[in-house]
Write an enzyme that holds these catalytic residues in place. Structure first.
Site, PDB file in Angstrom:
ATOM      1  N   GLY A   1       0.848  -1.299   0.229  1.00  0.00           N
ATOM      2  CA  GLY A   1      -0.125   0.094  -0.109  1.00  0.00           C
ATOM      3  C   GLY A   1       0.736   1.300   0.106  1.00  0.00           C
ATOM      4  O   GLY A   1       0.680   2.254  -0.925  1.00  0.00           O
ATOM      5  N   HIS A   2       1.925   1.186   0.930  1.00  0.00           N
ATOM      6  CA  HIS A   2       2.659   2.496   0.936  1.00  0.00           C
ATOM      7  C   HIS A   2       3.519   2.464  -0.464  1.00  0.00           C
ATOM      8  O   HIS A   2       3.709   3.658  -0.729  1.00  0.00           O
ATOM      9  CB  HIS A   2       3.893   2.245   2.057  1.00  0.00           C
TER      10      HIS A   2
HETATM   11  P1  AMP Z   1       0.834   4.607   7.781  1.00  0.00           P
HETATM   12  O1  AMP Z   1       2.478   4.358   7.785  1.00  0.00           O
HETATM   13  O2  AMP Z   1       0.136   3.750   8.334  1.00  0.00           O
HETATM   14  O3  AMP Z   1       0.699   5.994   8.876  1.00  0.00           O
HETATM   15  O4  AMP Z   1       0.543   5.057   6.526  1.00  0.00           O
HETATM   16  C1  AMP Z   1       1.313   6.019   5.593  1.00  0.00           C
HETATM   17  C2  AMP Z   1       0.187   6.300   4.378  1.00  0.00           C
HETATM   18  O5  AMP Z   1       0.164   5.236   3.759  1.00  0.00           O
HETATM   19  C3  AMP Z   1      -1.136   6.992   4.962  1.00  0.00           C
HETATM   20  O6  AMP Z   1      -1.255   8.052   4.098  1.00  0.00           O
HETATM   21  C4  AMP Z   1      -1.968   5.603   4.963  1.00  0.00           C
HETATM   22  O7  AMP Z   1      -3.408   6.062   4.718  1.00  0.00           O
HETATM   23  C5  AMP Z   1      -1.340   5.039   3.647  1.00  0.00           C
HETATM   24  N1  AMP Z   1      -1.627   3.682   3.666  1.00  0.00           N
HETATM   25  C6  AMP Z   1      -1.648   2.780   4.672  1.00  0.00           C
HETATM   26  N2  AMP Z   1      -2.162   1.513   4.405  1.00  0.00           N
HETATM   27  C7  AMP Z   1      -2.458   1.870   2.995  1.00  0.00           C
HETATM   28  C8  AMP Z   1      -3.260   0.915   2.243  1.00  0.00           C
HETATM   29  N3  AMP Z   1      -3.537  -0.199   2.437  1.00  0.00           N
HETATM   30  N4  AMP Z   1      -3.414   1.130   0.767  1.00  0.00           N
HETATM   31  C9  AMP Z   1      -3.232   2.602   0.508  1.00  0.00           C
HETATM   32  N5  AMP Z   1      -2.416   3.530   1.275  1.00  0.00           N
HETATM   33  C10 AMP Z   1      -2.271   2.967   2.601  1.00  0.00           C
END
Ligand code: AMP
Length: 280
Positions: free
Chosen positions: A36-37
């Site tokens: 996702g990231h």
């Molecule tokens: P985090 O590391 O969880 O703070 O996420 C960093 C960024 O990646 C944030 O903008 C999240 O919304 C995005 N993100 C996390 N998981 C996903 C996913 N499964 N699909 C798309 N974007 C994601």
């Protein structure tokens, strides 16, 4: 790929690239990167000349000390994944670098944070807004990339950008899922095999509820059915399941035509808290 650990290095790099006419993209993350990231980074690389990715487990957005302590930290692995995805600069600061002194400024997003994550995680969006503001000032991006996975975070960051006149464009990227529907999350790695096996139920219930909303099932009835379906799995403890107006984030009790709707859920599985959402 550059790796910066100090705010001064990132600021100097961003200023130099900006004045050279380069288009800068920023992808803020907390690391333990997954596909996702990486798709956010790839989207940024397709649209920008430089892609700055931050990997920082931001303590001020955690209201649960155990969640902060157990949050996965694998910076070497993250760095190895970022360069092939098109990242040109990794910002990997320490807590002391980001917070040389405790922040006293407090953000209040009003009704936007009085529901869902804001209601269940006091102070969470203050921490998010603080660190995102700092990153915007240091990296000076033309475009910042966020995932729809954190639906309420997107609304809060949109408000932050508008209220503080940040001169940048926000791009919201759709949620990337595992083959069985589970939304990718850094916290998924903490699920036991038994919890991982039942975790896809969260997305199944979301999609079933979305179908009911489209069929006009009254919101209260739809919500009760969804909570009951989640509770049928003893390993899952739902925290909330909300039908909301996708712009105001306020719960919807009855349908009105043309209103943009989203379904948002938070649930605990064996000590791990997961969130997910779908647009209806
Ligand atoms: P985090 O590391 O969880 O703070 O996420 C960093 C960024 O990646 C944030 O903008 C999240 O919304 C995005 N993100 C996390 N998981 C996903 C996913 N499964 N699909 C798309 N974007 C994601």
């Amino acid at each position: 790929m550059h790796v910066f650990t100090t705010a001064a290095e990132l600021r100097a790099y961003a200023e130099a690239r900006r004045s050279a006419g380069r288009r800068l993209g920023l992808v803020p993350t907390m690391g333990a990167l997954h596909n996702g990231h990486l798709q956010l980074v790839q989207a940024a690389a397709a649209q920008c000349d430089e892609v700055i990715t931050s990997v920082f487990v931001n303590p001020t957005q955690f209201n649960n000390p155990d969640d902060l302590r157990l949050y996965p930290r694998v910076p070497e692995q993250d760095a190895a994944m970022l360069a092939p995805a098109g990242c040109t600069a990794l910002f990997l600061p320490s807590v002391a670098e980001v917070y040389p002194q405790p922040s006293v400024l407090r953000f209040d997003f009003g009704p936007l944070e009085q529901v869902m994550e804001g209601a269940h995680r006091p102070g969470h969006f203050n921490g998010v807004a603080t660190v995102v503001s700092k990153l915007f000032h240091l990296a000076r991006p033309h475009v910042a990339y966020f995932g729809q996975k954190d639906f309420q975070q997107v609304a809060v960051v949109r408000q932050l950008v508008a209220d503080l006149s940040f001169d940048l464009e926000l791009v919201v990227y759709p949620t990337v899922r595992e083959a069985d529907g589970l939304a990718m999350s850094s916290r998924n790695g903490r699920l036991s095999p038994a919890a991982r096996a039942v975790a896809p139920l969260i997305y199944q219930v979301l999609t079933e509820a979305a179908a009911q909303v489209r069929q006009g099932v009254p919101p209260a009835q739809m919500q009760a059915l969804a909570l009951a379906a989640l509770a049928e799995e003893p390993q899952i403890t739902p925290e909330y399941f909300e039908l909301i107006d996708a712009h105001t984030l306020q719960p919807v009790q009855q349908y009105s035509s043309g209103q943009p709707l989203a379904l948002c859920v938070a649930a605990h599985l064996g000590g791990v808290r997961l969130i997910d959402n779908v647009l209806v």
